[in-house]
Design an enzyme around this catalytic site. Structure first.
Site, PDB file in Angstrom:
ATOM      1  N   HIS A   1       0.706  -1.349  -0.095  1.00 29.29           N
ATOM      2  CA  HIS A   1       0.024   0.009  -0.059  1.00 29.29           C
ATOM      3  C   HIS A   1       0.697   1.205  -0.127  1.00 29.29           C
ATOM      4  CE1 HIS A   1      -3.588   2.250   0.289  1.00 29.29           C
ATOM      5  NE2 HIS A   1      -4.242   1.331   0.848  1.00 29.29           N
TER       6      HIS A   1
ATOM      7  N   ASP B   1     -10.276  -7.029 -17.071  1.00 24.02           N
ATOM      8  CA  ASP B   1     -10.512  -8.183 -17.985  1.00 24.02           C
ATOM      9  C   ASP B   1      -9.364  -8.609 -18.662  1.00 24.02           C
ATOM     10  OD1 ASP B   1     -11.519  -9.819 -19.983  1.00 24.02           O
ATOM     11  OD2 ASP B   1     -12.621  -8.474 -20.976  1.00 24.02           O
TER      12      ASP B   1
END
Length: 449
Positions: A168, A386
């Site tokens: 992070h 995708d």
């Protein structure tokens, strides 16, 4: 929202390997911002995407496709292939030497259908589908470790599970999604990512001299009271229940909001409701200070000079604070007022003030006691990732919240109920004896009048 009961299975992992950029990249040291390297950022955030089989991809190995695209994406995003190093004052920098990100391929005798209608975190048996690094005394270090861990698990139906863990310190949720979409574009045949990444960390460096201009309650312990029971309850005594806030629940909250607040956002309504119900259920003393802390994204906010393609941390924690007695007496309207005020407080000056505080106070961790921390990831665009196998069946955080203490931090994400209605789902964790009271509080606040 069906729960998944998976059959017995074993994930067969290969040997993890380092994937380096596909081409030569600059060898240099890049400095993180003073927002990137706070103690609260020094962990790995996990995400999972589940895909069905795609007949057009029959015979193609998703692990090979993604690995090749990952190596190509690491060329423009070469700092992600580096390693963190700590300098004086706990300042983090990235040594960019193309060390690589960790990648592993795996197989499991499950189908995408076995996971049922999973739409919200935690993902079933998520530990099996993300690659973790070695912990030290129960803590996972980030210094001199890969900044990204990826596991691609092939399903026997021809689908796959993509699990990732980002450090992070280097990316926030939108930044991580930007990188994942770059990998997707390359996996689907693009010559280069459609968005050129920008480092831009100088935008969030502390001023000289550092002069915090806000109180920043998020980094100080709340006043009064005993130790928060959320921090002391054993994990085995914690109940975990997902709460769905769909059209009916939101309508009920709007009816109970003061007239001038009836047009509050879905996030504001749900956050105020949970904070109020949670405070009542935990039975805090009337004079004990309680807080709601939530992430405010700086992207798109007026006056924040972010370059296009920025993928670092661009947010701050804002805090709504009051006593338990005032919150429970004031009700939903009072809670909403505090949430709205805290939400509007985050400006560019506020972000610079956070950076100043980090430098002056040794990059502290945010306070946890009697504090409910919320991260709204419902608009992060997880399902648009995708790799060529189509839209994901599930796309989002692997866990219900981050951190070692269940229930202190929660994700708000989008989901559908059994009727096909869209809403916000929140996986709540509370001591078992408090969960029933919380459920009653929420039902009372959300029932339509």
């Amino acid at each position: 929202m069906a729960l998944s009961l998976l059959p017995a299975f074993t994930v067969r992992r290969g040997e993890p390997v380092l994937v380096a950029p596909a081409e030569e990249t600059p060898r240099e040291t890049k400095t993180l911002s003073d927002i990137d390297d706070g103690e609260g950022m020094r962990f790995y955030s996990s995400g999972i995407h589940l895909y069905r089989a795609n007949p057009d991809k029959q015979g193609e190995d998703p692990a090979a496709v993604i690995r090749e695209a990952l190596a190509r994406a690491l060329v423009p995003y070469y700092p992600l292939a580096g390693r963190l190093r700590e300098e004086a004052g706990r300042k983090l920098v990235v040594d960019c030497e193309a060390q690589g990100v960790m990648f592993v391929e795996a197989d499991v005798d499950l189908t995408a259908a076995d996971f049922g209608d999973v739409q919200s975190p935690p993902f079933p048996c998520f530990e099996q589908f993300i690659l973790e690094s070695t912990t030290v005394a129960g803590v996972e270090p980030v210094i001199d470790r890969p900044l990204l861990y990826i596991q691609v698990t092939r399903l026997k139906c021809g689908g796959l599970i993509f699990g990732q863990r980002f450090c992070h310190c280097v990316v926030d949720a939108p930044g991580g999604m930007q990188f994942e979409k770059a990998v997707c574009e390359l996996a689907c045949g693009a010559a280069s990512p459609s968005i050129t990444p920008a480092w831009g960390r100088e935008m969030f460096m502390a001023r000289q001299p550092p002069q915090p201009s806000y109180p920043h309650l998020e980094y100080s312990e709340p006043a009064g009271g005993a130790v928060d029971r959320m921090l002391t309850t054993p994990p085995g005594d914690i109940a975990r229940v997902p709460f769905f806030f769909g059209p009916r629940e939101i309508a009920g909250l709007r009816q109970r909001a003061p007239p001038h607040m009836s047009r509050s956002s879905r996030f504001e309504l749900v956050a105020a409701c949970i904070w109020l119900g949670r405070t009542a259920a935990l039975g805090y003393g009337a004079d004990e200070e309680v807080r709601l802390s939530f992430i405010v994204n700086a992207r798109g906010r007026r006056g924040v000079p972010l370059p296009e393609g920025f993928y670092g941390n661009a947010f701050a924690y804002s805090v709504a604070a009051t006593t338990a007695g005032e919150l429970c007496t004031g009700g939903l309207g009072y809670a909403l007022e505090l949430v709205k005020k805290a939400k509007s407080a985050v400006t560019y000056d506020y972000l610079l003030s956070v950076a100043d505080l980090m430098v002056l106070r040794g990059r502290p961790l945010f306070a946890l006691s009697r504090t409910y921390i919320v991260s709204d990831v419902s608009h992060a665009g997880f399902k648009s990732v995708d790799f060529g196998w189509g839209e994901s069946v599930y796309g989002g955080p692997a866990k219900g919240g981050e951190g070692p203490i269940p229930g202190v931090t929660n994700y708000f994400s989008r989901s559908k109920n059994g009727k096909g209605e869209e809403g916000t789902v929140v996986p709540i964790s509370l001591p078992k004896d408090a969960m029933e009271k919380f459920q009653l509080e929420v039902e009372g606040l959300t029932a339509e009048i």
